[in-house]
Design an enzyme around this catalytic site. Structure first.
Site, mmCIF file in Angstrom:
data_model
loop_
_atom_site.group_PDB
_atom_site.id
_atom_site.type_symbol
_atom_site.label_atom_id
_atom_site.label_comp_id
_atom_site.label_asym_id
_atom_site.label_seq_id
_atom_site.Cartn_x
_atom_site.Cartn_y
_atom_site.Cartn_z
ATOM 1 N N TYR A 161 -6.440 -99.894 109.662
ATOM 2 C CA TYR A 161 -5.967 -99.366 108.668
ATOM 3 C C TYR A 161 -6.803 -98.293 108.225
ATOM 4 O O TYR A 161 -7.941 -98.106 108.696
ATOM 5 C CB TYR A 161 -5.801 -100.347 107.372
ATOM 6 C CG TYR A 161 -6.923 -100.586 106.557
ATOM 7 C CD1 TYR A 161 -7.356 -100.029 105.715
ATOM 8 C CD2 TYR A 161 -7.808 -101.734 107.240
ATOM 9 C CE1 TYR A 161 -8.582 -100.296 105.072
ATOM 10 C CE2 TYR A 161 -9.047 -102.074 106.570
ATOM 11 C CZ TYR A 161 -9.336 -101.484 105.404
ATOM 12 O OH TYR A 161 -10.618 -101.801 104.830
ATOM 13 N N CYS A 162 -6.597 -97.191 107.410
ATOM 14 C CA CYS A 162 -7.239 -96.315 107.035
ATOM 15 C C CYS A 162 -7.195 -95.874 105.454
ATOM 16 O O CYS A 162 -6.863 -96.707 104.692
ATOM 17 C CB CYS A 162 -7.216 -94.975 107.749
ATOM 18 S SG CYS A 162 -5.416 -94.175 107.918
ATOM 19 N N ARG A 163 -6.931 -94.541 105.141
ATOM 20 C CA ARG A 163 -6.752 -94.329 103.558
ATOM 21 C C ARG A 163 -5.195 -94.412 103.422
ATOM 22 O O ARG A 163 -4.988 -94.987 102.349
ATOM 23 C CB ARG A 163 -7.248 -93.011 103.166
ATOM 24 C CG ARG A 163 -6.868 -92.678 101.845
ATOM 25 C CD ARG A 163 -7.712 -91.150 101.430
ATOM 26 N NE ARG A 163 -7.343 -90.854 100.394
ATOM 27 C CZ ARG A 163 -6.194 -90.052 100.100
ATOM 28 N NH1 ARG A 163 -5.625 -89.748 100.852
ATOM 29 N NH2 ARG A 163 -5.968 -89.596 98.787
ATOM 30 N N TRP A 171 -5.073 -98.099 102.828
ATOM 31 C CA TRP A 171 -6.005 -98.436 101.413
ATOM 32 C C TRP A 171 -5.383 -97.857 100.100
ATOM 33 O O TRP A 171 -5.550 -98.840 99.242
ATOM 34 C CB TRP A 171 -7.431 -97.587 101.748
ATOM 35 C CG TRP A 171 -8.218 -97.772 100.461
ATOM 36 C CD1 TRP A 171 -8.527 -96.799 99.715
ATOM 37 C CD2 TRP A 171 -8.912 -98.918 99.938
ATOM 38 N NE1 TRP A 171 -9.419 -97.182 98.759
ATOM 39 C CE2 TRP A 171 -9.651 -98.533 98.889
ATOM 40 C CE3 TRP A 171 -8.904 -100.179 100.267
ATOM 41 C CZ2 TRP A 171 -10.455 -99.498 97.997
ATOM 42 C CZ3 TRP A 171 -9.603 -101.165 99.600
ATOM 43 C CH2 TRP A 171 -10.439 -100.637 98.344
#
Length: 180
Positions: A134-136, A163
């Protein structure tokens, strides 16, 4: 099938008196390409296989409801990897996640398990272990899935909401929990 022919040529002298100097002139190599009308079937198959490997790959997508249980009871056989940069992670991260920035991901997969642990502080994921990226917002995590696939990892997932989705559902933000 592609064939190449090599021709050696020199500049032509207009007068016979210059023939002696012609030997001292540089020789130019000219490549001529010939395309056969019947391409080799094995070569075609190899090209298709290479194109298939180079084609962008999109991993299976997970939702918040699928990721949430793994944060409540983490497993040693599953990794939740945050591919944001360390300064972004300081804002908060999903519980039980570990940080492995996208900028170093590809090189990190080539490290030995001992060097990986020394550099990142956690065990290197096995090629058959479950790995969720996962990231932003979900874009970098999709790239991370592609990098992992190209490095031989098989059980990879993308938390597409990432996120932003997590904080909107958890009601957090800067006060969200951080992990190791």
């Amino acid at each position: 099938m592609l064939r190449t022919a090599l021709f050696n040529t020199t500049r032509h002298a207009a007068r016979p008196t210059l023939l002696a100097r012609q030997a001292a002139r540089p020789t130019y190599q000219i490549f001529a390409r010939y395309e056969s009308s019947k391409a080799n079937d094995a070569l075609k198959a190899a090209r298709k296989a290479k194109d298939k490997l180079q084609k962008d790959w999109q991993g299976p997508v997970l939702t918040y409801e699928q990721v949430k249980p793994s944060t409540l009871s983490p497993s040693a056989d599953a990794y939740l990897i945050d591919v944001r940069e360390p300064d972004e992670v300081m804002q908060g991260s999903i519980p039980s996640s570990v940080n492995l920035p996208l900028s170093v991901l590809a090189n990190s997969f080539h490290l030995s398990p001992q060097a990986f642990k020394a550099q990142h502080g956690f065990e290197k994921p096995g090629k058959h272990q479950e790995v969720v990226f996962y990231c932003r917002s979900g874009m970098r995590s999709a790239s991370a899935c592609d990098i992992a696939k190209r490095n031989g990892y098989e059980n990879i997932f993308n938390y597409e909401g990432s996120w932003l989705d997590w904080t909107s559902r958890e009601g957090g933000g800067k006060g969200s929990t951080t992990s190791s």
